[in-house]
Motif scaffolding. Structure first.
Motif, PDB file in Angstrom:
ATOM      1  N   GLN A 178       0.833  -1.207   0.000  1.00 18.35           N
ATOM      2  CA  GLN A 178       0.000   0.000   0.000  1.00 18.35           C
ATOM      3  C   GLN A 178       0.873   1.265   0.000  1.00 18.35           C
ATOM      4  OE1 GLN A 178      -3.199  -0.082  -0.445  1.00 18.35           O
ATOM      5  NE2 GLN A 178      -3.328  -2.315  -0.300  1.00 18.35           N
ATOM      6  N   VAL A 179       2.000   1.203   0.692  1.00 20.06           N
ATOM      7  CA  VAL A 179       2.950   2.325   0.692  1.00 20.06           C
ATOM      8  C   VAL A 179       3.388   2.637  -0.741  1.00 20.06           C
ATOM      9  CG1 VAL A 179       5.336   2.934   1.284  1.00 20.06           C
ATOM     10  CG2 VAL A 179       3.802   2.089   3.051  1.00 20.06           C
ATOM     11  N   ARG A 180       3.698   1.585  -1.478  1.00 21.28           N
ATOM     12  CA  ARG A 180       4.149   1.775  -2.859  1.00 21.28           C
ATOM     13  C   ARG A 180       3.011   2.293  -3.741  1.00 21.28           C
ATOM     14  NH1 ARG A 180       4.256  -1.036  -7.426  1.00 21.28           N
ATOM     15  NH2 ARG A 180       3.208  -2.804  -6.497  1.00 21.28           N
ATOM     16  N   ARG A 181       1.834   1.721  -3.598  1.00 21.28           N
ATOM     17  CA  ARG A 181       0.697   2.115  -4.440  1.00 21.28           C
ATOM     18  C   ARG A 181       0.286   3.560  -4.200  1.00 21.28           C
ATOM     19  NH1 ARG A 181      -4.267  -1.580  -3.890  1.00 21.28           N
ATOM     20  NH2 ARG A 181      -5.023  -0.049  -5.402  1.00 21.28           N
ATOM     21  N   HIS A 182       0.331   3.980  -2.955  1.00 20.57           N
ATOM     22  CA  HIS A 182      -0.104   5.335  -2.619  1.00 20.57           C
ATOM     23  C   HIS A 182       1.053   6.344  -2.627  1.00 20.57           C
ATOM     24  CE1 HIS A 182      -4.340   4.593  -1.500  1.00 20.57           C
ATOM     25  NE2 HIS A 182      -3.902   3.381  -1.202  1.00 20.57           N
ATOM     26  N   LYS A 183       2.217   5.882  -3.086  1.00 19.06           N
ATOM     27  CA  LYS A 183       3.396   6.760  -3.195  1.00 19.06           C
ATOM     28  C   LYS A 183       3.731   7.434  -1.863  1.00 19.06           C
ATOM     29  CE  LYS A 183       1.629   8.747  -6.913  1.00 19.06           C
ATOM     30  NZ  LYS A 183       1.494   9.666  -8.070  1.00 19.06           N
ATOM     31  N   VAL A 184       3.636   6.651  -0.801  1.00 17.69           N
ATOM     32  CA  VAL A 184       4.028   7.139   0.521  1.00 17.69           C
ATOM     33  C   VAL A 184       5.550   7.045   0.617  1.00 17.69           C
ATOM     34  CG1 VAL A 184       3.869   6.755   3.012  1.00 17.69           C
ATOM     35  CG2 VAL A 184       1.856   6.440   1.565  1.00 17.69           C
ATOM     36  N   ARG A 185       6.165   8.091   1.044  1.00 13.55           N
ATOM     37  CA  ARG A 185       7.627   8.100   1.156  1.00 13.55           C
ATOM     38  C   ARG A 185       8.044   7.605   2.534  1.00 13.55           C
ATOM     39  NH1 ARG A 185      11.979  11.343  -1.192  1.00 13.55           N
ATOM     40  NH2 ARG A 185      13.702  11.451   0.300  1.00 13.55           N
ATOM     41  N   ILE A 186       8.998   6.667   2.558  1.00 15.30           N
ATOM     42  CA  ILE A 186       9.616   6.209   3.805  1.00 15.30           C
ATOM     43  C   ILE A 186      11.118   6.400   3.651  1.00 15.30           C
ATOM     44  CG2 ILE A 186      10.021   4.272   5.363  1.00 15.30           C
ATOM     45  CD1 ILE A 186       7.411   3.067   4.571  1.00 15.30           C
ATOM     46  N   ASP A 187      11.746   7.044   4.593  1.00 10.04           N
ATOM     47  CA  ASP A 187      13.188   7.256   4.526  1.00 10.04           C
ATOM     48  C   ASP A 187      13.917   5.923   4.480  1.00 10.04           C
ATOM     49  OD1 ASP A 187      12.796   9.956   4.522  1.00 10.04           O
ATOM     50  OD2 ASP A 187      13.252  10.251   6.642  1.00 10.04           O
ATOM     51  N   GLY A 188      15.035   5.894   3.749  1.00 12.17           N
ATOM     52  CA  GLY A 188      15.738   4.642   3.490  1.00 12.17           C
ATOM     53  C   GLY A 188      16.116   3.852   4.720  1.00 12.17           C
ATOM     54  N   ASN A 189      16.718   4.505   5.717  1.00 13.67           N
ATOM     55  CA  ASN A 189      17.143   3.795   6.923  1.00 13.67           C
ATOM     56  C   ASN A 189      15.963   3.200   7.676  1.00 13.67           C
ATOM     57  OD1 ASN A 189      19.870   4.029   6.666  1.00 13.67           O
ATOM     58  ND2 ASN A 189      20.121   5.688   8.130  1.00 13.67           N
ATOM     59  N   VAL A 190      14.850   3.937   7.704  1.00 17.17           N
ATOM     60  CA  VAL A 190      13.662   3.455   8.412  1.00 17.17           C
ATOM     61  C   VAL A 190      13.111   2.211   7.724  1.00 17.17           C
ATOM     62  CG1 VAL A 190      11.303   4.011   9.092  1.00 17.17           C
ATOM     63  CG2 VAL A 190      13.082   5.750   9.267  1.00 17.17           C
ATOM     64  N   CYS A 191      13.004   2.264   6.397  1.00 17.09           N
ATOM     65  CA  CYS A 191      12.497   1.100   5.665  1.00 17.09           C
ATOM     66  C   CYS A 191      13.436  -0.089   5.815  1.00 17.09           C
ATOM     67  CB  CYS A 191      12.312   1.442   4.189  1.00 17.09           C
ATOM     68  SG  CYS A 191      11.499   0.121   3.263  1.00 17.09           S
ATOM     69  N   THR A 192      14.737   0.169   5.849  1.00 18.45           N
ATOM     70  CA  THR A 192      15.712  -0.904   6.027  1.00 18.45           C
ATOM     71  C   THR A 192      15.470  -1.645   7.340  1.00 18.45           C
ATOM     72  OG1 THR A 192      17.389   0.242   4.720  1.00 18.45           O
ATOM     73  CG2 THR A 192      18.167  -1.406   6.279  1.00 18.45           C
ATOM     74  N   VAL A 193      15.169  -0.902   8.402  1.00 15.95           N
ATOM     75  CA  VAL A 193      14.895  -1.530   9.698  1.00 15.95           C
ATOM     76  C   VAL A 193      13.612  -2.360   9.635  1.00 15.95           C
ATOM     77  CG1 VAL A 193      14.371  -1.107  12.128  1.00 15.95           C
ATOM     78  CG2 VAL A 193      16.112   0.259  10.981  1.00 15.95           C
ATOM     79  N   ILE A 194      12.584  -1.844   8.974  1.00 17.03           N
ATOM     80  CA  ILE A 194      11.320  -2.580   8.860  1.00 17.03           C
ATOM     81  C   ILE A 194      11.530  -3.880   8.095  1.00 17.03           C
ATOM     82  CG2 ILE A 194       8.999  -2.533   7.860  1.00 17.03           C
ATOM     83  CD1 ILE A 194       8.948   0.479   8.375  1.00 17.03           C
ATOM     84  N   VAL A 195      12.257  -3.802   6.974  1.00 25.64           N
ATOM     85  CA  VAL A 195      12.494  -5.000   6.166  1.00 25.64           C
ATOM     86  C   VAL A 195      13.387  -5.988   6.911  1.00 25.64           C
ATOM     87  CG1 VAL A 195      13.510  -5.862   4.020  1.00 25.64           C
ATOM     88  CG2 VAL A 195      12.102  -3.796   3.991  1.00 25.64           C
ATOM     89  N   THR A 196      14.385  -5.487   7.642  1.00 29.26           N
ATOM     90  CA  THR A 196      15.228  -6.370   8.449  1.00 29.26           C
ATOM     91  C   THR A 196      14.388  -7.120   9.479  1.00 29.26           C
ATOM     92  OG1 THR A 196      17.153  -4.921   8.194  1.00 29.26           O
ATOM     93  CG2 THR A 196      17.183  -6.443  10.055  1.00 29.26           C
ATOM     94  N   THR A 197      13.433  -6.422  10.080  1.00 33.61           N
ATOM     95  CA  THR A 197      12.520  -7.067  11.028  1.00 33.61           C
ATOM     96  C   THR A 197      11.711  -8.158  10.347  1.00 33.61           C
ATOM     97  OG1 THR A 197      12.334  -4.973  12.242  1.00 33.61           O
ATOM     98  CG2 THR A 197      10.687  -6.650  12.718  1.00 33.61           C
ATOM     99  N   LEU A 198      11.258  -7.899   9.114  1.00 36.25           N
ATOM    100  CA  LEU A 198      10.499  -8.893   8.359  1.00 36.25           C
ATOM    101  C   LEU A 198      11.349 -10.128   8.062  1.00 36.25           C
ATOM    102  CD1 LEU A 198       8.469  -6.883   5.689  1.00 36.25           C
ATOM    103  CD2 LEU A 198       7.564  -8.263   7.551  1.00 36.25           C
ATOM    104  N   VAL A 199      12.597  -9.893   7.632  1.00 40.84           N
ATOM    105  CA  VAL A 199      13.499 -11.013   7.325  1.00 40.84           C
ATOM    106  C   VAL A 199      13.719 -11.858   8.573  1.00 40.84           C
ATOM    107  CG1 VAL A 199      15.862 -11.630   6.674  1.00 40.84           C
ATOM    108  CG2 VAL A 199      14.647  -9.824   5.426  1.00 40.84           C
ATOM    109  N   LEU A 200      13.985 -11.195   9.687  1.00 42.57           N
ATOM    110  CA  LEU A 200      14.223 -11.892  10.951  1.00 42.57           C
ATOM    111  C   LEU A 200      12.996 -12.675  11.372  1.00 42.57           C
ATOM    112  CD1 LEU A 200      16.338 -12.162  13.268  1.00 42.57           C
ATOM    113  CD2 LEU A 200      15.160 -10.287  14.394  1.00 42.57           C
ATOM    114  N   GLU A 201      11.828 -12.029  11.284  1.00 45.23           N
ATOM    115  CA  GLU A 201      10.585 -12.682  11.690  1.00 45.23           C
ATOM    116  C   GLU A 201      10.286 -13.895  10.818  1.00 45.23           C
ATOM    117  OE1 GLU A 201       6.143 -13.138  12.097  1.00 45.23           O
ATOM    118  OE2 GLU A 201       7.308 -12.731  10.295  1.00 45.23           O
ATOM    119  N   GLY A 202      10.677 -13.813   9.530  1.00 49.27           N
ATOM    120  CA  GLY A 202      10.439 -14.920   8.605  1.00 49.27           C
ATOM    121  C   GLY A 202      11.198 -16.179   8.994  1.00 49.27           C
TER     122      GLY A 202
END
Length: 446
Positions: free
Chosen positions: A391-415
């Motif tokens: 939804q972030v991508r579809r609605h063109k919501v901007r997330i700063d790079g470092n913040v998104c990196t932490v979110i994705v790292t959390t996803l990888v770890l949780e996986g």
């Protein structure tokens, strides 16, 4: 030549995307997905052949589902840097030039064949020679990382081509919404940290200091003064990849359960206490050593896993504002409060340019309501956050790079934690720890 052939392939993919006029502008982000796996595979192969910066960009882009379609990210996750190894003569010359001493003066033994090679550097195993006046100290087994020849010039050339593609993408409707120019700016910072091996050494030192009191987590130690822009000597870490335990269908349950908890506590300590996060926590960068520890007040021993994190070139460090916003974001996710999650997400950039924030909030709220309903009990938390990033991508919501990196790292770890221990609820752990008044005290005793 391969770089210009690769550029031609990218242009052909772009023409194929734009030739189909049946899709309207709103559906543009999904066009690549509809081209099928064939074109996704072409993109991946093109990046592999194009050069080190293209390879690293592909690996970086795979961790940015807020910028690129999910199918493309999934394909780029398979991207491996199949870089050939350079000659031992070049390795020897690089080491002697970096440290001003002959190779036999530094090492007791040096394996000429590398144990691993990537797009930027290759790694050799060696035994370091330590000599002091009047005494002899036991040699130390080390890993020696040596940068490939010409990689700096190659990356500069690749950046010029990538920059051209990014500028052209502004005039192609189907690529404009990918924000390639924005992603390139964020990627440049990441790429520089990969090329400068002395920066990776500084990261290792900082992580080692932050986890100096931990019994469960450690990092390789850089061995100063044997640190240079193009050569890094660090302790050689033994262990088995955590992937072994992730893929194991049964057995070793106590170890697998402990690994799931260690991973979560390590990430949360990095985020909440240290504000210095290892941003590349895939299983290939994690080793496990199993030791026997004595059970207090009993004449028994139990197996205890110890985790070693490798390859810390990619890290994230947040501003105080971003750190607090991200904590509030994770709190909202743990509480399954969709409206608060969306509002926190909109605050994850200081330059938000979402064209319709209300529509974004409503859509996020809807699928979080589903997750919180009886029908949504089967939904995985990771899938829910993936849907949020879509939804972030579809609605063109901007997330700063470092913040998104932490979110994705959390996803990888949780996986991979879910595979280690399907009964482990990372969201419950988040909810418990994020509402604690004093995080530092908790992590000091865990």
């Amino acid at each position: 030549m391969s770089r210009f052939l690769a550029y031609g392939n990218v242009r052909r993919v772009a023409r194929q995307v734009t030739s189909n006029r049946a899709y309207n502008t709103v559906e543009a982000p999904y066009r690549l997905c509809r081209l099928g796996k064939k074109w996704l595979h072409v993109v991946c192969q093109t990046l592999e052949k194009a050069g080190p910066a293209f390879i690293k960009w592909g690996q970086w882009a795979a961790a940015r589902p807020d910028l690129f379609p999910r199918d493309l990210c999934a394909e780029l996750e398979k991207l491996h840097s199949k870089a050939p190894t350079h000659s031992f003569d070049f390795t020897k010359c690089s080491i002697e030039k970096a440290f001003g001493r002959k190779l036999p003066e530094i090492f007791e033994k040096f394996d000429e064949e590398p144990v691993a090679s990537g797009s930027v550097a290759q790694v050799h195993q060696a035994i370091l020679k330590y000599r002091f006046p009047g005494r002899k100290i036991k040699p130390i087994l080390v890993a020696v990382k040596v940068r490939h020849p010409g990689v700096g010039d190659a990356i500069r050339r690749d950046f010029m081509i990538i920059n051209c593609v990014a500028k052209i993408s502004r005039f192609i409707p189907s690529l404009k919404l990918w924000r390639l120019d924005e992603s390139l700016q964020q990627f440049a910072v990441y790429m520089m940290s990969q090329v400068d091996l002395s920066r990776e050494a500084a990261h290792l030192s900082r992580f080692s200091y932050n986890f100096r009191n931990s019994k469960d987590v450690s990092f390789p130690r850089p061995l100063y003064p044997l640190v240079h822009l193009s050569v890094l000597v660090e302790t050689y870490e033994h262990g088995e990849s955590v992937q072994h335990y992730v893929d194991e269908l049964e057995g070793n349950e106590p170890i697998r359960n402990a690994l799931a908890h260690i991973g979560t506590n390590a990430l949360l300590k990095m985020l909440l206490v240290d504000n210095f996060i290892h941003a590349d926590m895939h299983p290939g960068n994690i080793l496990v050593r199993v030791t026997r520890s004595k059970v207090p007040s009993k004449q028994l021993f139990r197996l205890r896993p110890h985790v070693v994190f490798l390859d810390v070139g990619m890290t994230a460090e947040l501003s105080k504002r971003d750190q607090l916003n991200l904590v509030e974001f994770f709190k909202a996710v743990a509480l399954r409060d969709g409206r608060s999650v969306a509002e926190c997400t909109l605050r994850l950039s200081g330059q938000q340019n979402c064209p319709n924030p209300s529509a974004f909030i409503e859509e996020v709220d809807k699928f979080f309501e589903l997750w919180d309903s009886p029908e949504g009990e089967i939904m995985h938390p990771g899938d829910c956050i993936q849907q949020l990033l879509e939804q972030v991508r579809r609605h063109k919501v901007r997330i700063d790079g470092n913040v998104c990196t932490v979110i994705v790292t959390t996803l990888v770890l949780e996986g991979w934690q879910q595979k280690l221990d399907p009964g482990y609820d990372m969201m419950h752990t988040l909810q418990t720890l994020l509402f604690k008044a004093n995080w530092a005290v908790f992590f000091l005793h865990h």
